[in-house]
Design a protein around this motif. Structure first.
Motif, PDB file in Angstrom:
ATOM      1  N   GLY A 218       0.823  -1.210   0.000  1.00  0.00           N
ATOM      2  CA  GLY A 218       0.000   0.000   0.000  1.00  0.00           C
ATOM      3  C   GLY A 218       0.855   1.257   0.000  1.00  0.00           C
ATOM      4  N   ARG A 219       1.897   1.296   0.807  1.00  0.00           N
ATOM      5  CA  ARG A 219       2.783   2.465   0.847  1.00  0.00           C
ATOM      6  C   ARG A 219       3.518   2.632  -0.481  1.00  0.00           C
ATOM      7  NH1 ARG A 219       5.525   0.662   6.487  1.00  0.00           N
ATOM      8  NH2 ARG A 219       3.611   0.634   7.743  1.00  0.00           N
ATOM      9  N   LEU A 220       3.932   1.519  -1.054  1.00  0.00           N
ATOM     10  CA  LEU A 220       4.641   1.574  -2.323  1.00  0.00           C
ATOM     11  C   LEU A 220       3.742   2.133  -3.423  1.00  0.00           C
ATOM     12  CD1 LEU A 220       7.167   0.874  -3.984  1.00  0.00           C
ATOM     13  CD2 LEU A 220       6.223  -1.413  -4.313  1.00  0.00           C
ATOM     14  N   ILE A 221       2.507   1.657  -3.487  1.00  0.00           N
ATOM     15  CA  ILE A 221       1.569   2.153  -4.509  1.00  0.00           C
ATOM     16  C   ILE A 221       1.277   3.629  -4.282  1.00  0.00           C
ATOM     17  CG2 ILE A 221      -0.683   1.842  -5.590  1.00  0.00           C
ATOM     18  CD1 ILE A 221       1.432  -0.458  -5.928  1.00  0.00           C
ATOM     19  N   ASP A 222       1.160   4.033  -3.033  1.00  0.00           N
ATOM     20  CA  ASP A 222       0.974   5.470  -2.738  1.00  0.00           C
ATOM     21  C   ASP A 222       2.127   6.288  -3.296  1.00  0.00           C
ATOM     22  OD1 ASP A 222      -1.448   5.119  -1.455  1.00  0.00           O
ATOM     23  OD2 ASP A 222      -0.557   5.014   0.562  1.00  0.00           O
ATOM     24  N   ASP A 223       3.352   5.773  -3.157  1.00  0.00           N
ATOM     25  CA  ASP A 223       4.521   6.478  -3.679  1.00  0.00           C
ATOM     26  C   ASP A 223       4.489   6.607  -5.194  1.00  0.00           C
ATOM     27  OD1 ASP A 223       5.484   6.762  -1.118  1.00  0.00           O
ATOM     28  OD2 ASP A 223       6.871   5.056  -1.235  1.00  0.00           O
ATOM     29  N   PHE A 224       3.762   5.705  -5.856  1.00  0.00           N
ATOM     30  CA  PHE A 224       3.629   5.753  -7.309  1.00  0.00           C
ATOM     31  C   PHE A 224       2.354   6.486  -7.747  1.00  0.00           C
ATOM     32  CE2 PHE A 224       6.875   2.432  -7.382  1.00  0.00           C
ATOM     33  CZ  PHE A 224       7.558   2.727  -8.550  1.00  0.00           C
ATOM     34  N   GLY A 225       1.746   7.217  -6.834  1.00  0.00           N
ATOM     35  CA  GLY A 225       0.581   8.007  -7.198  1.00  0.00           C
ATOM     36  C   GLY A 225      -0.755   7.342  -6.949  1.00  0.00           C
ATOM     37  N   GLY A 226      -0.732   6.166  -6.302  1.00  0.00           N
ATOM     38  CA  GLY A 226      -1.989   5.531  -5.906  1.00  0.00           C
ATOM     39  C   GLY A 226      -2.644   4.670  -6.964  1.00  0.00           C
ATOM     40  N   THR A 227      -1.938   4.367  -8.031  1.00  0.00           N
ATOM     41  CA  THR A 227      -2.526   3.569  -9.116  1.00  0.00           C
ATOM     42  C   THR A 227      -1.529   2.523  -9.611  1.00  0.00           C
ATOM     43  OG1 THR A 227      -3.876   5.432  -9.863  1.00  0.00           O
ATOM     44  CG2 THR A 227      -3.587   3.627 -11.415  1.00  0.00           C
ATOM     45  N   VAL A 228      -2.051   1.352  -9.953  1.00  0.00           N
ATOM     46  CA  VAL A 228      -1.286   0.295 -10.601  1.00  0.00           C
ATOM     47  C   VAL A 228      -1.941   0.011 -11.946  1.00  0.00           C
ATOM     48  CG1 VAL A 228      -0.633  -2.146 -10.527  1.00  0.00           C
ATOM     49  CG2 VAL A 228      -0.574  -0.785  -8.437  1.00  0.00           C
ATOM     50  N   VAL A 229      -1.142  -0.094 -12.998  1.00  0.00           N
ATOM     51  CA  VAL A 229      -1.665  -0.516 -14.297  1.00  0.00           C
ATOM     52  C   VAL A 229      -1.107  -1.904 -14.581  1.00  0.00           C
ATOM     53  CG1 VAL A 229      -1.861  -0.041 -16.763  1.00  0.00           C
ATOM     54  CG2 VAL A 229      -1.815   1.857 -15.117  1.00  0.00           C
ATOM     55  N   LEU A 230      -1.992  -2.901 -14.510  1.00  0.00           N
ATOM     56  CA  LEU A 230      -1.564  -4.261 -14.800  1.00  0.00           C
ATOM     57  C   LEU A 230      -1.361  -4.446 -16.293  1.00  0.00           C
ATOM     58  CD1 LEU A 230      -3.949  -6.456 -12.594  1.00  0.00           C
ATOM     59  CD2 LEU A 230      -1.608  -5.732 -12.065  1.00  0.00           C
ATOM     60  N   ASP A 231      -0.290  -5.108 -16.645  1.00  0.00           N
ATOM     61  CA  ASP A 231      -0.101  -5.621 -17.999  1.00  0.00           C
ATOM     62  C   ASP A 231      -0.593  -7.063 -17.931  1.00  0.00           C
ATOM     63  OD1 ASP A 231       0.669  -6.455 -20.487  1.00  0.00           O
ATOM     64  OD2 ASP A 231       2.819  -6.271 -20.138  1.00  0.00           O
ATOM     65  N   LEU A 232      -1.874  -7.247 -18.195  1.00  0.00           N
ATOM     66  CA  LEU A 232      -2.523  -8.536 -17.981  1.00  0.00           C
ATOM     67  C   LEU A 232      -2.365  -9.399 -19.233  1.00  0.00           C
ATOM     68  CD1 LEU A 232      -4.256 -10.076 -15.883  1.00  0.00           C
ATOM     69  CD2 LEU A 232      -6.271  -9.223 -17.097  1.00  0.00           C
ATOM     70  N   GLY A 233      -1.543 -10.407 -19.126  1.00  0.00           N
ATOM     71  CA  GLY A 233      -1.344 -11.327 -20.239  1.00  0.00           C
ATOM     72  C   GLY A 233      -2.147 -12.595 -20.027  1.00  0.00           C
ATOM     73  N   THR A 234      -2.882 -13.013 -21.026  1.00  0.00           N
ATOM     74  CA  THR A 234      -3.674 -14.240 -20.959  1.00  0.00           C
ATOM     75  C   THR A 234      -3.145 -15.221 -21.995  1.00  0.00           C
ATOM     76  OG1 THR A 234      -5.650 -13.002 -20.301  1.00  0.00           O
ATOM     77  CG2 THR A 234      -5.982 -15.239 -21.108  1.00  0.00           C
ATOM     78  N   SER A 235      -2.821 -16.423 -21.567  1.00  0.00           N
ATOM     79  CA  SER A 235      -2.380 -17.457 -22.508  1.00  0.00           C
ATOM     80  C   SER A 235      -3.425 -18.564 -22.561  1.00  0.00           C
ATOM     81  CB  SER A 235      -1.020 -18.029 -22.102  1.00  0.00           C
ATOM     82  OG  SER A 235      -1.125 -18.759 -20.902  1.00  0.00           O
ATOM     83  N   LEU A 236      -3.609 -19.105 -23.745  1.00  0.00           N
ATOM     84  CA  LEU A 236      -4.550 -20.202 -23.984  1.00  0.00           C
ATOM     85  C   LEU A 236      -3.788 -21.336 -24.652  1.00  0.00           C
ATOM     86  CD1 LEU A 236      -7.376 -21.555 -24.382  1.00  0.00           C
ATOM     87  CD2 LEU A 236      -7.574 -20.196 -26.493  1.00  0.00           C
TER      88      LEU A 236
END
Length: 247
Positions: A218-236
């Motif tokens: 939580g503290r780390l994400i706050d340091d990055f501005g409060g947002t995470v952008v996942l690079d969501l990879g899906t494999s089939l």
């Protein structure tokens, strides 16, 4: 696999679903809509959404009754079997397609490929799919991974396309191939931490380590501005029951 029952409702709310294109890819590989579909480790139905869209009679196998309750309410048209895949009896002749979303690693690695083959019709299709959680910001990715490693140096990430390599090594299937999809998913700090709380490696840790990890993340994400952008990879990973298939 029943480790997730304690967070079943959070799992249903926070786990990302799968691209609709996964269903299209399964149908195309099969050569049309299969006559029947079964799903291993259906959970609350994240993968079921894709498999239900195929439009075939659907059986969902889920060992945790708390997850199965949510699954049944969400997909009343599906037949839900509460129990382990290893204890499930396929219909005579097998099912035409067998799906598994983010649950293949819970099965016995020595026997899972043979058991999946035996559950399928001659030439039936195995479809294994799952997410790989990356991060769009390389600095954020490095910081998060460094933090997690400091909390637990034994934590390891499965190699990319590990399901494909597992099926290839098993030697039970023919025409094994992998398809990939990706999507950027922005999450607030609280939504990201909620997602973390549904992950197997998190749930396997002692409560005190879980809380420490959430606090530090939580503290780390706050340091990055409060947002995470996942690079969501899906494999089939797609494969065909080699029984009855001409090489």
């Amino acid at each position: 696999m029943d480790v997730f029952g304690s967070v079943a409702e959070l799992y249903e709310k926070e786990r990302p679903g799968y691209p609709a294109e996964v269903a299209d890819a399964i149908i195309a590989y099969h050569g049309g809509v299969p006559a029947s579909v079964a799903e291993i480790g259906a959970g609350t139905g994240k993968g079921t959404e894709v498999l239900a869209a195929i439009g075939a009679p659907l059986t969902c196998i889920e060992p945790d009754p708390r997850m199965a309750d949510l699954l049944s309410a969400k997909f009343p048209q599906a037949q839900v079997h509460v129990g382990k895949f290893e204890q499930w009896t396929p219909p005579p002749g097998g099912v035409a397609a067998l799906g598994c979303a983010m649950a293949w690693h819970w099965l016995d690695p020595v026997t899972r490929n043979a058991q999946a083959r035996d559950a399928l019709t001659r030439g039936g299709v195995l479809a294994l799919f799952g997410h790989r959680y990356g991060y769009a910001d390389a600095r954020q990715a490095a910081a998060i991974r460094s933090l997690l490693h400091s909390l637990d140096p034994t934590m390891k990430e499965r190699p990319a396309d590990w399901m494909y390599h597992d099926v290839m090594a098993g030697g039970e299937f023919a025409d094994v191939r992998v398809e990939r999809f990706r999507l950027d998913v922005p999450l607030t700090r609280d939504r990201y931490l909620a997602l973390v709380r549904t992950l197997g490696p998190f749930l396997a840790r002692p409560p005190e380590l879980q809380q420490r990890g959430l606090d530090l993340l939580g503290r780390l994400i706050d340091d990055f501005g409060g947002t995470v952008v996942l690079d969501l990879g899906t494999s089939l990973t797609l494969a065909r029951n080699s029984a009855g298939v001409t090489p």
